[in-house]
Design an enzyme around this catalytic site. Structure first.
Site, short mmCIF file in Angstrom:
data_model
loop_
_atom_site.label_atom_id
_atom_site.label_comp_id
_atom_site.label_asym_id
_atom_site.label_seq_id
_atom_site.Cartn_x
_atom_site.Cartn_y
_atom_site.Cartn_z
N MET A 1 2.12 8.34 -10.53
CA MET A 1 0.92 7.58 -10.17
C MET A 1 0.26 8.39 -9.06
SD MET A 1 0.84 4.07 -7.96
CE MET A 1 1.04 2.77 -9.13
N SER A 2 -1.05 8.62 -9.16
CA SER A 2 -1.73 9.49 -8.20
C SER A 2 -1.79 8.85 -6.81
CB SER A 2 -3.14 9.80 -8.67
OG SER A 2 -3.10 10.39 -9.94
N GLN A 3 -1.95 9.73 -5.83
CA GLN A 3 -2.17 9.34 -4.43
C GLN A 3 -3.39 8.40 -4.35
OE1 GLN A 3 -3.90 12.75 -2.69
NE2 GLN A 3 -3.48 12.18 -0.57
N PHE B 1 -2.13 17.78 -10.60
CA PHE B 1 -1.84 16.70 -11.55
C PHE B 1 -0.80 17.20 -12.55
CE2 PHE B 1 -5.82 14.94 -10.07
CZ PHE B 1 -5.76 13.60 -10.36
N ARG C 1 -1.03 -2.37 -5.66
CA ARG C 1 -0.49 -1.08 -6.14
C ARG C 1 1.01 -1.17 -6.42
NH1 ARG C 1 -1.76 4.65 -5.89
NH2 ARG C 1 -0.14 5.84 -4.89
#
Ligand code: SAM
Length: 198
Positions: free
Chosen positions: A51-53, A190, A25
């Site tokens: 960048m998402s969780q 989001f 990541r």
């Protein structure tokens, strides 16, 4: 991350868990954000985007219920991290990003890692990728107003799932659509899906 943030919180698809374990990541983040890569939250990636969780990335991948040979469409490449995770559990990923700079960054990391089953495109993902349809799964990583863009439904194979955050009267929900049915999964936050005029 896999044990504490994912398995304990209901992610049970072993292929998704293995992909989350495998993909580095931190390499998808700007250098000054890398020490935060495995935190339980969204992270800045430039151009005002995130960048998402980790849990959201895993949850969206799990909801697609992929077998391994599908071509998957992702709308909202961002850093390229979620596309990388998807690329480990399907045949091929077509991912579309509005910002050329983010698309280029994602292309570079994906190529350095040898994830050569991901094609990164620049453009309005709300139109999908009709030249590669039908898709065995579609993941939209930006919030659509009221409902996902209609062209995406037209590009979904029978029995395949479309996963998309949707804003309904100010409430953002992660939704899964399949075979004309819809299912609300979890409240989310989001960035908005910014589509061109039709
Ligand atoms: N999946 C990404 C990752 O793993 O880093 C996170 C994506 S971020 C939450 C949402 C992305 O969707 C942003 O990079 C944004 O520029 C992009 N986006 C918004 N509207 C779009 C559109 N119509 N077409 C393509 N990309 C779009």
């Amino acid at each position: 991350m896999v044990e504490r943030q994912l398995r304990r919180r209901g992610i049970e698809d072993e292929r998704v868990l293995a992909a989350m374990e495998e993909v580095p990541r931190e390499l998808f983040l700007p250098e000054d954000m890398r020490d935060r890569a495995y935190r339980d939250g969204a992270l800045r990636i430039g151009e005002g985007q995130t960048m998402s969780q980790p849990w959201i990335v895993a949850c969206m991948a799990q909801l697609l219920e992929l077998k391994g040979d599908e071509t998957v469409l992702e709308v909202g490449t961002g850093s390229g991290y979620a596309a990388a995770v998807l690329s480990r559990i399907c045949g091929e990923v077509i991912t579309i990003e509005r910002f050329e700079s983010l698309a280029e960054g994602a292309r570079q990391v994906l190529s350095e890692l040898g994830y050569d089953n991901v094609e990164v495109r620049v453009g309005d993902g709300a139109k999908g990728a009709p030249d590669r349809a039908p898709f065995g799964g579609i993941s939209v990583t930006a919030t659509a107003l009221d409902a996902p863009p209609a062209p995406l439904f037209e590009q979904l194979a029978p029995g395949a799932a479309l996963v998309c955050p949707v804003d309904r009267a100010g409430r953002e929900l992660l939704m899964r659509y399949r075979d004309g049915q819809e299912e609300a999964i979890v409240p989310v936050r989001f960035v908005p899906l910014v589509a061109d005029e039709p």
